[in-house]
Design a protein around this motif. Structure first.
Motif, short mmCIF file in Angstrom:
data_model
loop_
_atom_site.label_atom_id
_atom_site.label_comp_id
_atom_site.label_asym_id
_atom_site.label_seq_id
_atom_site.Cartn_x
_atom_site.Cartn_y
_atom_site.Cartn_z
N ILE A 255 5.47 -3.31 5.24
CA ILE A 255 4.01 -3.12 5.28
C ILE A 255 3.43 -3.15 6.70
O ILE A 255 2.24 -2.92 6.88
N GLY A 256 4.23 -3.47 7.70
CA GLY A 256 3.77 -3.43 9.08
C GLY A 256 3.24 -4.75 9.61
O GLY A 256 3.64 -5.19 10.66
N GLU A 257 2.35 -5.38 8.88
CA GLU A 257 1.83 -6.68 9.31
C GLU A 257 1.56 -7.55 8.09
O GLU A 257 1.08 -7.07 7.06
N LEU A 258 1.88 -8.82 8.22
CA LEU A 258 1.78 -9.73 7.09
C LEU A 258 0.35 -10.08 6.71
O LEU A 258 0.12 -10.62 5.63
N ASP A 259 -0.61 -9.74 7.55
CA ASP A 259 -2.01 -9.99 7.20
C ASP A 259 -2.49 -9.09 6.06
O ASP A 259 -3.55 -9.32 5.50
N LYS A 260 -1.71 -8.11 5.70
CA LYS A 260 -2.05 -7.24 4.57
C LYS A 260 -1.75 -7.91 3.24
O LYS A 260 -2.12 -7.39 2.18
N VAL A 261 -1.08 -9.04 3.27
CA VAL A 261 -0.73 -9.75 2.03
C VAL A 261 -1.99 -10.35 1.41
O VAL A 261 -2.71 -11.10 2.06
N LYS A 262 -2.25 -9.98 0.16
CA LYS A 262 -3.37 -10.57 -0.59
C LYS A 262 -2.90 -11.81 -1.33
O LYS A 262 -3.66 -12.76 -1.50
N ARG A 263 -1.62 -11.76 -1.80
CA ARG A 263 -1.10 -12.91 -2.55
C ARG A 263 0.37 -12.70 -2.84
O ARG A 263 0.83 -11.59 -3.07
N ILE A 264 1.12 -13.80 -2.83
CA ILE A 264 2.48 -13.79 -3.35
C ILE A 264 2.31 -13.96 -4.86
O ILE A 264 1.72 -14.94 -5.32
N VAL A 265 2.80 -13.00 -5.64
CA VAL A 265 2.50 -12.97 -7.07
C VAL A 265 3.56 -13.67 -7.90
O VAL A 265 3.28 -14.61 -8.64
N LYS A 266 4.81 -13.23 -7.79
CA LYS A 266 5.88 -13.72 -8.67
C LYS A 266 7.17 -13.83 -7.89
O LYS A 266 7.49 -12.97 -7.07
#
Length: 171
Positions: free
Chosen positions: A100-111
């Motif tokens: 994804i290029g940068e981890l700030d794009k993470v909204k949530r760890i789901v499962k």
């Protein structure tokens, strides 16, 4: 028009400043992500569908890039297994960042699915996989809290101590 251009510039500068939040957090935690592990068979590290990233199972690696191996509860202690799960989390974060290029794009760890290489009478799989889960919360805060399964298995590829896969929601 001039106001629109100024607004856009302010927006992009703010995005640039805030987009380094997770990288800054990793630095504060003295975490350096490892080199991304290539797949060991016919699959890819990650698949994106919509706003979900499905990450293939990863295992723990040492400084030499080789897998940390053995059965938790036989060849290594519970604490060593927990450290292996944390290490696996770093490998998954590296693969996620590559995707994804940068981890700030993470909204949530789901499962998360955590598999522990252990004997049939070992029952502390959740405590082992906490090494991974605790890392996700350290890095992402509440966005790192996730649904999870932790299971024991009789063997894993290359005799890895743990293997973990995860699903992540991104922007």
């Amino acid at each position: 028009m001039k106001q629109l251009i100024i607004s856009l510039l302010v927006f992009f500068i703010a995005q640039s400043v805030f987009s380094q939040k997770i990288e800054k957090r990793l630095t504060e935690l003295n975490i350096v992500l490892p080199k991304v592990q290539p797949p060991i068979a016919s699959y890819v590290n990650a698949v994106r569908t919509g706003n979900l990233i499905f990450l293939s199972g990863k295992g723990p690696t040492g400084a030499d890039g080789k897998f940390i191996t053995g059965k938790v509860g036989v060849d290594m202690s519970l604490e060593e297994g927990k450290a292996a799960a944390r290490n696996t989390g770093l490998n998954l974060l590296a693969a996620l960042k590559a995707e994804i290029g940068e981890l700030d794009k993470v909204k949530r760890i789901v499962k998360v699915l955590g598999m522990v290489n252990c004997p049939s009478d070992f029952t502390q799989q959740p405590q082992v996989i906490n090494g991974f889960s605790d890392l996700m919360v350290e890095v992402f805060g509440d966005k790192g809290r996730h649904a999870r399964s932790a299971v024991g298995v009789g063997s894993l590829p290359a005799n890895m101590a743990v293997e973990i896969e995860m699903i992540v929601e991104v922007e």
